[in-house]
Design a protein around this motif. Structure first.
Motif, PDB file in Angstrom:
ATOM      1  N   UNK A  91       0.824  -1.219   0.000  1.00 47.79           N
ATOM      2  CA  UNK A  91       0.000   0.000   0.000  1.00 47.79           C
ATOM      3  C   UNK A  91       0.854   1.263   0.000  1.00 47.79           C
ATOM      4  N   UNK A  92       2.173   1.102   0.046  1.00 46.19           N
ATOM      5  CA  UNK A  92       3.058   2.266   0.024  1.00 46.19           C
ATOM      6  C   UNK A  92       3.052   3.055   1.326  1.00 46.19           C
ATOM      7  N   UNK A  93       2.814   2.385   2.437  1.00 43.55           N
ATOM      8  CA  UNK A  93       2.805   3.043   3.744  1.00 43.55           C
ATOM      9  C   UNK A  93       4.072   2.671   4.495  1.00 43.55           C
ATOM     10  N   UNK A  94       4.787   3.670   4.978  1.00 45.53           N
ATOM     11  CA  UNK A  94       5.955   3.432   5.822  1.00 45.53           C
ATOM     12  C   UNK A  94       5.404   3.115   7.216  1.00 45.53           C
ATOM     13  N   UNK A  95       5.330   1.838   7.538  1.00 42.84           N
ATOM     14  CA  UNK A  95       4.676   1.380   8.752  1.00 42.84           C
ATOM     15  C   UNK A  95       5.353   1.929  10.008  1.00 42.84           C
ATOM     16  N   UNK A  96       6.665   1.981  10.031  1.00 48.79           N
ATOM     17  CA  UNK A  96       7.366   2.520  11.187  1.00 48.79           C
ATOM     18  C   UNK A  96       7.007   3.969  11.443  1.00 48.79           C
ATOM     19  N   UNK A  97       7.045   4.797  10.393  1.00 50.94           N
ATOM     20  CA  UNK A  97       6.692   6.213  10.548  1.00 50.94           C
ATOM     21  C   UNK A  97       5.217   6.381  10.902  1.00 50.94           C
ATOM     22  N   UNK A  98       4.359   5.578  10.278  1.00 49.96           N
ATOM     23  CA  UNK A  98       2.928   5.662  10.578  1.00 49.96           C
ATOM     24  C   UNK A  98       2.664   5.296  12.037  1.00 49.96           C
ATOM     25  N   UNK A  99       3.391   4.299  12.545  1.00 49.41           N
ATOM     26  CA  UNK A  99       3.216   3.878  13.945  1.00 49.41           C
ATOM     27  C   UNK A  99       3.696   4.962  14.900  1.00 49.41           C
ATOM     28  N   UNK A 100       4.829   5.588  14.603  1.00 50.37           N
ATOM     29  CA  UNK A 100       5.312   6.676  15.455  1.00 50.37           C
ATOM     30  C   UNK A 100       4.342   7.854  15.448  1.00 50.37           C
ATOM     31  N   UNK A 132      -8.270  19.545  21.178  1.00 49.12           N
ATOM     32  CA  UNK A 132      -7.752  18.193  20.967  1.00 49.12           C
ATOM     33  C   UNK A 132      -8.465  17.558  19.776  1.00 49.12           C
ATOM     34  N   UNK A 133      -9.781  17.703  19.711  1.00 44.21           N
ATOM     35  CA  UNK A 133     -10.529  17.124  18.601  1.00 44.21           C
ATOM     36  C   UNK A 133     -10.119  17.746  17.276  1.00 44.21           C
ATOM     37  N   UNK A 134      -9.909  19.065  17.259  1.00 40.93           N
ATOM     38  CA  UNK A 134      -9.501  19.732  16.022  1.00 40.93           C
ATOM     39  C   UNK A 134      -8.125  19.241  15.589  1.00 40.93           C
ATOM     40  N   UNK A 135      -7.221  19.078  16.531  1.00 41.89           N
ATOM     41  CA  UNK A 135      -5.877  18.593  16.206  1.00 41.89           C
ATOM     42  C   UNK A 135      -5.949  17.227  15.552  1.00 41.89           C
ATOM     43  N   UNK A 136      -6.797  16.345  16.096  1.00 39.15           N
ATOM     44  CA  UNK A 136      -6.917  14.996  15.558  1.00 39.15           C
ATOM     45  C   UNK A 136      -7.614  14.995  14.215  1.00 39.15           C
ATOM     46  N   UNK A 137      -8.633  15.830  14.055  1.00 44.27           N
ATOM     47  CA  UNK A 137      -9.386  15.880  12.808  1.00 44.27           C
ATOM     48  C   UNK A 137      -8.552  16.460  11.680  1.00 44.27           C
ATOM     49  N   UNK A 138      -7.835  17.520  11.982  1.00 40.78           N
ATOM     50  CA  UNK A 138      -7.045  18.184  10.948  1.00 40.78           C
ATOM     51  C   UNK A 138      -5.719  17.504  10.698  1.00 40.78           C
ATOM     52  N   UNK A 139      -5.340  16.571  11.559  1.00 36.80           N
ATOM     53  CA  UNK A 139      -4.041  15.917  11.424  1.00 36.80           C
ATOM     54  C   UNK A 139      -2.978  16.731  12.101  1.00 36.80           C
ATOM     55  N   UNK A 140      -1.770  16.349  11.904  1.00 33.00           N
ATOM     56  CA  UNK A 140      -0.660  17.090  12.504  1.00 33.00           C
ATOM     57  C   UNK A 140       0.405  17.281  11.460  1.00 33.00           C
ATOM     58  N   UNK A 141       1.459  17.916  11.859  1.00 34.94           N
ATOM     59  CA  UNK A 141       2.563  18.156  10.918  1.00 34.94           C
ATOM     60  C   UNK A 141       3.510  16.979  10.836  1.00 34.94           C
ATOM     61  N   UNK A 142       3.118  15.844  11.383  1.00 32.99           N
ATOM     62  CA  UNK A 142       3.940  14.641  11.344  1.00 32.99           C
ATOM     63  C   UNK A 142       3.672  13.915  10.033  1.00 32.99           C
ATOM     64  N   UNK A 143       4.687  13.720   9.231  1.00 43.75           N
ATOM     65  CA  UNK A 143       4.529  13.085   7.929  1.00 43.75           C
ATOM     66  C   UNK A 143       4.541  11.567   8.055  1.00 43.75           C
ATOM     67  N   UNK A 144       3.689  10.899   7.248  1.00 43.39           N
ATOM     68  CA  UNK A 144       3.678   9.432   7.268  1.00 43.39           C
ATOM     69  C   UNK A 144       4.530   8.846   6.163  1.00 43.39           C
ATOM     70  N   UNK A 145       4.912   9.639   5.179  1.00 40.57           N
ATOM     71  CA  UNK A 145       5.749   9.115   4.099  1.00 40.57           C
ATOM     72  C   UNK A 145       6.935  10.049   3.891  1.00 40.57           C
ATOM     73  N   UNK A 146       7.973   9.515   3.345  1.00 42.16           N
ATOM     74  CA  UNK A 146       9.146  10.326   3.067  1.00 42.16           C
ATOM     75  C   UNK A 146       8.913  11.152   1.817  1.00 42.16           C
TER      76      UNK A 146
END
Length: 148
Positions: A91-100, A132-146
């Motif tokens: 699926x092209x997901x970096x599992x380690x980064x996604x888990x972190x 907290x809900x807005x942060x989760x809904x909008x996502x964060x600045x943490x990237x899941x892929x390189x």
């Protein structure tokens, strides 16, 4: 497989490469669609569940289990992990980064002061807030892929 077994630790990248090589050698890539891998993963989770099905609550470390049962548990846990790693790769997901990233999101969802010693889900917490809900809904600045 000998070189991996002798290493002190194994990374998700090691497993991903081993699984890709294993499938390629057998010409199984044609069968490893995300859907097929997910269904295989679900089947393996079922086999893992069977091990615990009639045992009641099991203490940490499975101290009352026979060695044969622990070996079987390790095999089924491995099947689940390997299918999960292969599915994430296909699926092209970096599992380690996604888990972190998920751990960081959970830290926001379940702040220590509101969650310590409680098994309540975040939406049942008395201390939840809109930020907290807005942060989760909008996502964060943490990237899941390189970035390429």
């Amino acid at each position: 497989m000998g070189e991996v077994a002798e290493k002190e630790s194994v990374t998700l990248e090691d497993l991903k490469k081993k699984m890709a090589d294993f499938a390629k050698e057998r010409n199984w890539d044609q069968f490893h669609s995300p859907r097929n891998l997910l269904l295989a993963l679900v089947g393996e989770v079922g086999e893992l569940s069977e091990i615990f099905q009639w045992k009641g609550e099991v203490p940490k470390g499975c101290p009352d289990w026979e060695e044969e049962e622990k070996v079987h548990l390790g095999e089924e846990l491995s099947d689940v992990l390997l299918y999960l790693v292969r599915l994430s790769d296909m699926c092209g997901v970096d599992l380690g980064k996604a888990a972190l990233r998920k751990i960081e999101l959970n830290a926001i969802k379940y702040p220590v002061q509101a969650s310590k010693g409680s098994s309540n889900k975040y939406n049942n917490s008395k201390n939840k807030n809109k930020e907290m809900q807005m942060t989760l809904t909008e996502g964060s600045n943490i990237s899941t892929t390189e970035s390429a």
